[in-house]
Design an enzyme around this catalytic site. Structure first.
Site, short mmCIF file in Angstrom:
data_model
loop_
_atom_site.label_atom_id
_atom_site.label_comp_id
_atom_site.label_asym_id
_atom_site.label_seq_id
_atom_site.Cartn_x
_atom_site.Cartn_y
_atom_site.Cartn_z
N THR A 36 0.75 -1.16 0.06
CA THR A 36 0.14 0.15 0.03
C THR A 36 0.85 1.14 0.00
OG1 THR A 36 -0.14 -0.28 2.32
CG2 THR A 36 -2.12 -1.01 1.13
N SER A 68 31.80 -3.98 5.90
CA SER A 68 30.74 -4.74 6.61
C SER A 68 31.21 -6.15 6.93
CB SER A 68 29.44 -4.97 5.89
OG SER A 68 28.96 -6.24 5.79
N LEU A 135 12.43 -8.52 6.80
CA LEU A 135 12.47 -7.71 8.02
C LEU A 135 13.16 -6.27 7.73
CD1 LEU A 135 12.76 -10.01 10.96
CD2 LEU A 135 11.14 -9.47 9.71
N ASP A 182 9.38 1.15 5.06
CA ASP A 182 10.45 0.61 5.86
C ASP A 182 11.33 1.58 6.61
OD1 ASP A 182 9.57 -1.53 4.51
OD2 ASP A 182 11.03 -2.05 3.44
C1 GLA Z 1 8.93 -3.87 0.69
C2 GLA Z 1 9.26 -2.49 0.46
C3 GLA Z 1 8.14 -1.64 1.11
C4 GLA Z 1 6.69 -2.08 0.73
C5 GLA Z 1 6.61 -3.58 1.17
C6 GLA Z 1 5.47 -4.16 0.68
O1 GLA Z 1 9.18 -4.11 2.07
O2 GLA Z 1 10.40 -2.04 0.74
O3 GLA Z 1 8.39 -0.10 0.74
O4 GLA Z 1 6.24 -1.87 -0.47
O5 GLA Z 1 7.79 -4.62 0.41
O6 GLA Z 1 4.14 -3.59 1.72
#
Ligand code: GLA
Length: 391
Positions: A36, A68, A135, A182
């Site tokens: 979304t 890293s 994650l 995220d």
């Molecule tokens: C990934 C993307 C987010 C989002 C999700 C799905 O995590 O980085 O921006 O679009 O998929 O909700």
């Protein structure tokens, strides 16, 4: 060894000196609101206790060097060259290093800062965010880099601007056409709270989840099926959403409600319609989840989590058999609700579970994977945690 110590040790072995400072940023679990964000819609993620740590030191020569624990070969470029590298020549940089170097580039761009006016930096990263588990290990490395450079360079950007720089790095320096969820979760997270975010206005309401007080746990079921958003399916879904919005004559699917779906069904092919239907109904489920949580408490959102998974499996078609098995088994073993989380095509599912049922649900999922001949899943509980910052 903790990831924080691993980052500072790596810094010492890179430079021979101690770091000037340490920062960290979390990954995220999305409670509800999938695919979304890039449709200007609503999401409700929280930050994980798993974090990416960075140790930073300044250098005099205007260069940026990153290393890293995942890839001890350092990558080094002149800050003045970032502009030529991104996005046009990003392929010259090994993929993981595009995240921190891309953030440095995006921060300089966002603030109109002359690279010659800021100090060079060495950055050493270590993380305990599982990579490829859905994650958002990517938002964690972006958030840690953005916080560290914002402070070191005195840019004075706020958290939303830092999230935007992270997203720009991911879109243009890495080449993954993702949304802003995220990065916002990683920046704004708080203990025991979710981030109810309007992805159009970027207004965020940090909302108590109350899982701990209610005796609930959030179980992550990492299927270990690897996914990447820089390739294939994610971009195709995004394109279908854009096509659907165009056919409906709206700027984004956010502008449609469930009542518009009958008209949408007449205007577009079946596949595009089902993509649109997922996004429109998922936006409504986010709003319903936030309201239900406030009015009735966390146990009442189980049905919305379940409905979200069904929509992703059948309409958006981004689940995989391992995710479906984890979700179905968790529910059958007593979970309050369960769904895949993140971009899909692999990664993790989540289940909201009574604290005293965690073992039972976990054993049931492990057994089901074993019987199906799948690799063992990685199961762990997560408590919603604090966002990015200096340690
Ligand atoms: C990934 C993307 C987010 C989002 C999700 C799905 O995590 O980085 O921006 O679009 O998929 O909700």
């Amino acid at each position: 060894m903790s990831a924080a110590s691993a980052a500072s040790d790596l810094f010492v072995s890179l430079t021979g000196a101690a770091a000037a400072g340490a920062w960290s940023a979390p990954g995220r679990v999305n409670l509800i609101g999938e695919h979304t964000d890039y449709n200007d819609g609503f999401v409700f993620p929280f930050a994980t206790p798993h974090r990416t740590h960075v140790a930073l030191g300044e250098r005099e020569d205007g260069r940026i060097r990153v290393v890293s624990t995942f890839d001890v070969e350092p990558v080094e470029v002149a800050l003045a060259d970032l502009d030529a590298l991104f996005p046009a020549r990003r392929d010259e940089i090994v993929e993981w290093a595009r995240y921190p170097l891309g953030v440095a580039w995006a921060l300089l761009q966002a603030t109109g800062t002359d690279p010659a006016s800021v100090t060079g930096v060495d950055l050493a990263f270590a993380s305990d965010v599982p990579v490829g588990a859905g994650l958002s290990s990517s938002a964690a490395i972006e958030g840690a880099t953005a916080s560290a450079l914002n402070d070191t360079w005195g840019l004075e950007l706020d958290r939303v601007a830092l999230a935007q720089a992270g997203r720009r790095a991911e879109n243009e320096a890495v080449g993954a056409p993702t949304g802003i969820m995220d990065q916002m979760a990683s920046m704004l997270g708080r203990a025991d709270a979710g981030i109810f975010l309007d992805c159009r206005s970027l207004d965020a309401v940090v909302t108590d989840l109350g899982f701990a007080a209610a005796g609930l746990e959030l179980l992550v079921m990492d299927t270990r099926v690897k996914h990447s958003h820089a390739t294939g399916g994610y971009g195709e879904r995004r394109a279908a959403c854009e096509r659907g919005a165009e056919l409906m004559g709206v700027p984004a699917l956010r502008d449609l409600s469930v009542d518009d779906l009958a008209r949408a069904a007449e205007l577009m092919d079946d596949v595009t319609f089902r993509r649109v239907k997922h996004v429109v109904t998922e936006n409504q489920r986010v709003l319903d989840a936030v309201r239900t949580l406030r009015e009735q408490g966390p146990r009442a959102i189980g049905g919305l989590l379940d409905a979200s998974h069904t929509s992703m499996r059948d309409d958006f078609e981004i689940s995989v058999p391992e995710l479906d098995l984890a979700v179905e088994t968790a529910r059958a073993a007593g979970a309050i609700g369960a769904r895949m989380t993140g971009g899909g095509f692999g990664g993790a599912a989540i289940a909201l579970v009574e604290r005293d049922a965690v073992t039972e649900v976990s054993v049931a999922v492990e057994n089901a994977f074993d019987e199906a001949g799948y690799s063992a899943p990685h199961l762990f509980t997560v408590a919603p945690s604090a966002g990015a910052g200096r340690d």
